[in-house]
Scaffold this active site. Structure first.
Site, short mmCIF file in Angstrom:
data_model
loop_
_atom_site.label_atom_id
_atom_site.label_comp_id
_atom_site.label_asym_id
_atom_site.label_seq_id
_atom_site.Cartn_x
_atom_site.Cartn_y
_atom_site.Cartn_z
N GLU A 83 1.39 -0.44 0.23
CA GLU A 83 -0.01 0.36 -0.34
C GLU A 83 1.41 1.37 -0.10
O GLU A 83 0.32 2.50 -0.85
CB GLU A 83 -1.06 -0.22 1.25
CG GLU A 83 -1.75 1.14 1.40
CD GLU A 83 -2.40 1.12 3.47
OE1 GLU A 83 -3.05 2.86 3.44
OE2 GLU A 83 -1.93 0.54 3.66
N ASP A 96 0.48 3.65 -2.99
CA ASP A 96 0.22 5.45 -3.08
C ASP A 96 1.31 5.93 -3.62
O ASP A 96 0.82 6.88 -4.49
CB ASP A 96 0.38 5.61 -1.61
CG ASP A 96 0.10 6.83 -1.03
OD1 ASP A 96 -1.30 7.48 -1.60
OD2 ASP A 96 0.98 7.92 -0.62
N ASP A 133 -6.81 1.36 0.80
CA ASP A 133 -6.54 0.67 1.19
C ASP A 133 -5.56 -0.63 0.01
O ASP A 133 -4.42 -0.58 -0.32
CB ASP A 133 -5.58 0.24 2.30
CG ASP A 133 -5.63 1.17 3.67
OD1 ASP A 133 -5.37 2.13 3.10
OD2 ASP A 133 -5.98 0.93 4.57
N GLU A 178 -4.46 0.14 -3.70
CA GLU A 178 -2.78 0.81 -3.75
C GLU A 178 -2.26 -0.35 -3.28
O GLU A 178 -1.41 -0.10 -3.91
CB GLU A 178 -2.73 1.97 -2.58
CG GLU A 178 -3.60 3.30 -2.53
CD GLU A 178 -3.20 4.30 -1.80
OE1 GLU A 178 -3.83 5.37 -1.28
OE2 GLU A 178 -3.06 3.60 0.26
#
EC number: 3.1.26.3
Length: 236
Positions: free
Chosen positions: A47, A51, A119, A122
């Protein structure tokens, strides 16, 4: 708990990538509640990476799609596209909710689950990046987020900015935000925030992050006072 016995090939087809390393997609779908007491890898590290990849790809998409936009507009568009709610929407389009590995303590559904879905979106992007490189990750992100980019789900002038401009245009002090309560588990807290503007009743709202709660409180204030987000300097 998600239906973990399904073949992830169906999910890979929706995402648009077949993983060479099956451990990557497995980790991307594993919440830490499902790894308690085991050595199973969770989605947290992926994650973190995803991101950053998402932010870079979307920034390039916006730069190319809106040549007349200034930095402020590009920043607002970026924030709208990479927020958790947008990521959760993409995750649901992929159908990841049917493949999540969740512990017994984690219920599927509700606000906390939306945060998890954001989450996981990502983490999947991070997994694709590791498995196949930036070009493939860019392809996946572009395919998933281009529609959202072309048709924003909310006004680009965020409620906090609109409220601050409205207050300043009337000679009022800058709106003050105060955290009232924090509840829920550490990995998925919920915040209650109030916004105070001199001479007006406060407005309270909740959010899965303090920033989101502040935006929600500002939006609630604006709605109550009949102030439109599209109003220039809050005049209306």
């Amino acid at each position: 708990m998600g239906r973990q016995n399904l073949d992830v090939s169906a999910l890979e087809k929706r995402i648009g990538h077949s993983f060479s390393d099956a451990a990557l997609i497995a980790a991307a779908l594993t919440h830490m509640s499902a790894a308690a007491g085991s050595k199973r890898e969770t989605y947290q590290r992926l994650e973190f990476l995803g991101d950053r990849v998402l932010g870079l790809v979307v920034a390039q998409m916006l730069y190319e799609a809106f040549p007349g936009a200034d930095e402020g507009e590009l920043s607002r568009r970026l924030a709208d596209l990479v927020r958790k709610e947008s990521c959760a929407e993409v995750a649901m389009d992929w159908g990841v909710q049917d493949f999540l590995r969740l512990g017994e303590s984690e219920k599927l559904g509700g606000p906390a689950n939306m945060a998890i879905l954001g989450d996981v979106c990502e983490s999947v992007i991070g997994a694709v990046f590791i498995d196949a490189g930036y070009a493939k990750a860019k392809e996946i992100v572009t395919g998933a987020f281009e529609g959202l980019m072309r048709s924003p789900r909310r006004p680009l002038r965020d409620p906090k900015t609109a409220l601050q401009e409205w207050a300043q245009a009337r000679g009022l002090p800058v709106p003050f935000y105060r955290e009232i309560e924090r509840s829920g588990p550490d990995h998925a807290p919920e915040f209650t925030v109030c916004v105070e503007v001199a001479g007006f009743p406060e407005a309270r709202a909740k959010g899965l992050a303090k920033r989101l709660a502040e935006q929600a409180a500002a939006a609630k204030f604006l709605t109550r006072e009949g102030i439109g987000l599209a109003d220039q300097k809050g005049v209306g």
